[in-house]
Design a protein around this motif. Structure first.
Motif, PDB file in Angstrom:
ATOM      1  N   PRO A 155      -3.150  -6.154  -8.791  1.00 55.40           N
ATOM      2  CA  PRO A 155      -2.751  -5.030  -7.930  1.00 55.40           C
ATOM      3  C   PRO A 155      -3.843  -4.725  -6.912  1.00 55.40           C
ATOM      4  O   PRO A 155      -5.037  -4.894  -7.191  1.00 55.40           O
ATOM      5  N   PRO A 156      -3.463  -4.268  -5.720  1.00 56.20           N
ATOM      6  CA  PRO A 156      -4.459  -3.884  -4.718  1.00 56.20           C
ATOM      7  C   PRO A 156      -5.317  -2.727  -5.223  1.00 56.20           C
ATOM      8  O   PRO A 156      -4.957  -2.021  -6.169  1.00 56.20           O
ATOM      9  N   LEU A 158      -5.947   0.128  -3.931  1.00 51.19           N
ATOM     10  CA  LEU A 158      -5.410   1.447  -3.618  1.00 51.19           C
ATOM     11  C   LEU A 158      -3.934   1.491  -3.997  1.00 51.19           C
ATOM     12  O   LEU A 158      -3.318   0.435  -4.195  1.00 51.19           O
ATOM     13  N   PRO A 159      -3.316   2.657  -4.068  1.00 48.05           N
ATOM     14  CA  PRO A 159      -1.883   2.723  -4.379  1.00 48.05           C
ATOM     15  C   PRO A 159      -1.051   1.959  -3.349  1.00 48.05           C
ATOM     16  O   PRO A 159      -1.368   1.952  -2.159  1.00 48.05           O
ATOM     17  N   ALA A 160       0.001   1.334  -3.810  1.00 44.67           N
ATOM     18  CA  ALA A 160       0.936   0.663  -2.907  1.00 44.67           C
ATOM     19  C   ALA A 160       1.821   1.703  -2.235  1.00 44.67           C
ATOM     20  O   ALA A 160       2.086   2.772  -2.803  1.00 44.67           O
ATOM     21  N   PRO A 161       2.278   1.439  -1.030  1.00 47.61           N
ATOM     22  CA  PRO A 161       3.237   2.358  -0.400  1.00 47.61           C
ATOM     23  C   PRO A 161       4.450   2.555  -1.307  1.00 47.61           C
ATOM     24  O   PRO A 161       4.974   1.579  -1.865  1.00 47.61           O
ATOM     25  N   PRO A 162       4.925   3.775  -1.468  1.00 52.28           N
ATOM     26  CA  PRO A 162       6.028   4.048  -2.402  1.00 52.28           C
ATOM     27  C   PRO A 162       7.391   3.743  -1.780  1.00 52.28           C
ATOM     28  O   PRO A 162       8.182   4.645  -1.485  1.00 52.28           O
ATOM     29  N   TYR A 163       7.674   2.458  -1.617  1.00 51.59           N
ATOM     30  CA  TYR A 163       8.888   2.075  -0.898  1.00 51.59           C
ATOM     31  C   TYR A 163      10.163   2.540  -1.595  1.00 51.59           C
ATOM     32  O   TYR A 163      11.144   2.892  -0.931  1.00 51.59           O
ATOM     33  N   ALA A 164      10.177   2.544  -2.921  1.00 50.30           N
ATOM     34  CA  ALA A 164      11.382   3.001  -3.632  1.00 50.30           C
ATOM     35  C   ALA A 164      11.647   4.478  -3.354  1.00 50.30           C
ATOM     36  O   ALA A 164      12.785   4.877  -3.065  1.00 50.30           O
ATOM     37  N   GLN A 165      10.604   5.296  -3.415  1.00 47.89           N
ATOM     38  CA  GLN A 165      10.774   6.722  -3.134  1.00 47.89           C
ATOM     39  C   GLN A 165      11.168   6.955  -1.678  1.00 47.89           C
ATOM     40  O   GLN A 165      11.965   7.836  -1.372  1.00 47.89           O
ATOM     41  N   ILE A 166      10.606   6.147  -0.772  1.00 49.71           N
ATOM     42  CA  ILE A 166      10.976   6.274   0.640  1.00 49.71           C
ATOM     43  C   ILE A 166      12.451   5.948   0.824  1.00 49.71           C
ATOM     44  O   ILE A 166      13.170   6.629   1.562  1.00 49.71           O
ATOM     45  N   VAL A 216      -4.385  -5.547   2.823  1.00 48.77           N
ATOM     46  CA  VAL A 216      -4.609  -4.735   4.023  1.00 48.77           C
ATOM     47  C   VAL A 216      -4.494  -3.265   3.636  1.00 48.77           C
ATOM     48  O   VAL A 216      -3.618  -2.874   2.857  1.00 48.77           O
ATOM     49  N   ASN A 217      -5.405  -2.486   4.158  1.00 51.35           N
ATOM     50  CA  ASN A 217      -5.368  -1.044   3.926  1.00 51.35           C
ATOM     51  C   ASN A 217      -4.416  -0.392   4.926  1.00 51.35           C
ATOM     52  O   ASN A 217      -4.371  -0.773   6.099  1.00 51.35           O
ATOM     53  N   ARG A 218      -3.689   0.601   4.459  1.00 51.43           N
ATOM     54  CA  ARG A 218      -2.690   1.283   5.274  1.00 51.43           C
ATOM     55  C   ARG A 218      -2.877   2.786   5.128  1.00 51.43           C
ATOM     56  O   ARG A 218      -3.214   3.281   4.048  1.00 51.43           O
ATOM     57  N   THR A 219      -2.624   3.518   6.203  1.00 51.23           N
ATOM     58  CA  THR A 219      -2.682   4.970   6.165  1.00 51.23           C
ATOM     59  C   THR A 219      -1.270   5.539   6.107  1.00 51.23           C
ATOM     60  O   THR A 219      -0.271   4.819   6.282  1.00 51.23           O
ATOM     61  N   ALA A 220      -1.189   6.836   5.901  1.00 53.96           N
ATOM     62  CA  ALA A 220       0.125   7.490   5.920  1.00 53.96           C
ATOM     63  C   ALA A 220       0.791   7.303   7.278  1.00 53.96           C
ATOM     64  O   ALA A 220       2.010   7.085   7.350  1.00 53.96           O
ATOM     65  N   ARG A 265      -0.386  -6.335   0.098  1.00 59.41           N
ATOM     66  CA  ARG A 265      -0.734  -7.702   0.474  1.00 59.41           C
ATOM     67  C   ARG A 265       0.178  -8.190   1.592  1.00 59.41           C
ATOM     68  O   ARG A 265       1.376  -7.907   1.595  1.00 59.41           O
ATOM     69  N   LEU A 266      -0.409  -8.934   2.527  1.00 61.18           N
ATOM     70  CA  LEU A 266       0.401  -9.547   3.572  1.00 61.18           C
ATOM     71  C   LEU A 266       1.382 -10.527   2.941  1.00 61.18           C
ATOM     72  O   LEU A 266       0.999 -11.337   2.094  1.00 61.18           O
ATOM     73  N   PRO A 267       2.648 -10.490   3.345  1.00 64.09           N
ATOM     74  CA  PRO A 267       3.622 -11.443   2.787  1.00 64.09           C
ATOM     75  C   PRO A 267       3.453 -12.826   3.385  1.00 64.09           C
ATOM     76  O   PRO A 267       2.962 -12.990   4.511  1.00 64.09           O
ATOM     77  N   ALA A 268       3.844 -13.822   2.624  1.00 62.06           N
ATOM     78  CA  ALA A 268       3.910 -15.183   3.160  1.00 62.06           C
ATOM     79  C   ALA A 268       5.019 -15.265   4.199  1.00 62.06           C
ATOM     80  O   ALA A 268       5.959 -14.464   4.202  1.00 62.06           O
TER      81      ALA A 268
END
Length: 281
Positions: A155-156, A158-166, A216-220, A265-268
């Motif tokens: 796992p990265p 930091l927390p992964a973006p919460p795509y399911a909740q989004i 890759v790090n991502r912000t809100a 993570r960047l996708p293939a």
């Protein structure tokens, strides 16, 4: 086209400004891998259909004499023009049109690319037209993120973006069926490009995978931009509830990461190519 949906000009309305920040890039080196696979030598012409803000057009332009980016969304093309000027790319030009408008007196091409755009078109009709537009031995290229990627090694940090909740929040605002422009995508988006291209007369299929996996790090703000860059959550779909949705979206993000920092993570990248038979004109 996707079942239950018809194209309209609002598909990505308001999304262009969010693309550069919100969308993860294709795997590093995808352009070089494709150039090697196709034997590109700086000659010939490229057509990028559904080019959006020029992501693939600009990455591939150096391998051709000229690159043409085609898209029905003028805001996307304006963003592509800005990116071209910022990067100093002078061999690219932009045309406002749908894939179904081809050949549009554009002439002959060595390569025609569809980067996550072919599914929005009348695929059989467009594939047949593209075959006619290609030079003998020219390539039809389909680019997308890799479907069914391997499991992440770890796992990265930091927390992964919460795509399911989004997704749940978006459905709460827009309803349970995926939106697209003024319509809905009842049965999702089509696949089996191989069958479509075979019917059109293409041959010599090849598949190329460019691995990525970098964290890759991502912000809100990046995640909000990703949401608004999508056709099924484009800003116009929310109408006068847009501010409410963004407020609730940012609240969801803060619940997962109070400091609004995420990582993924960047996708293939998957690239599928087909050739026009050499004997055809």
């Amino acid at each position: 086209m996707p079942d239950g949906w018809q194209w309209d000009s609002t598909l990505f309305r308001g999304s262009a400004a969010y693309y550069e920040r919100g969308r993860l890039p294709y795997a590093p080196g995808f352009a070089e891998t494709l150039a090697t696979a196709l034997g590109l030598n700086g000659r010939g012409r490229l057509l990028d259909v559904g080019c959006g803000p020029g992501t693939v057009t600009l990455a591939m332009a150096r391998f051709f004499t000229e690159a043409v980016g085609l898209d029905p969304d003028e805001d996307m093309l304006a963003e592509a023009g800005r990116q071209a000027r910022r990067r100093g790319v002078t061999s690219a030009r932009w045309m406002t049109a749908r894939a179904e408008d081809l050949p549009a007196n554009l002439g002959e091409f060595r390569v025609v690319v569809f980067a996550q755009s072919f599914h929005w078109t009348d695929r059989d009709r467009v594939a047949a037209t593209v075959l006619e537009m290609l030079e003998p031995g020219g390539a039809f290229v389909h680019i997308s993120d890799l479907k069914n990627p391997p499991a992440e090694p770890a796992p990265p940090p930091l927390p992964a973006p919460p795509y399911a909740q989004i997704g749940n929040l978006t459905r709460r605002y827009l309803g349970p069926v995926r939106r697209a422009g003024q319509g809905t995508l009842v049965n999702g988006t089509p696949d089996r490009e191989d069958l479509v291209l075979a019917r059109a007369g293409f041959e010599d299929f090849e598949r190329h995978i460019v691995m990525a996996g970098e964290v890759v790090n991502r912000t809100a703000d990046d995640i909000v931009a990703w949401v608004f860059s999508r056709s099924d959550s484009a800003p116009h779909l929310f109408g006068d509830r847009l501010e409410d949705f963004e407020r609730d979206l940012r609240a969801v993000l803060r619940q997962v990461s109070p400091d609004n920092r995420f990582a993924e993570r960047l996708p293939a990248t998957e690239m599928m190519t087909w050739r026009k038979p050499h004997g055809e004109r």
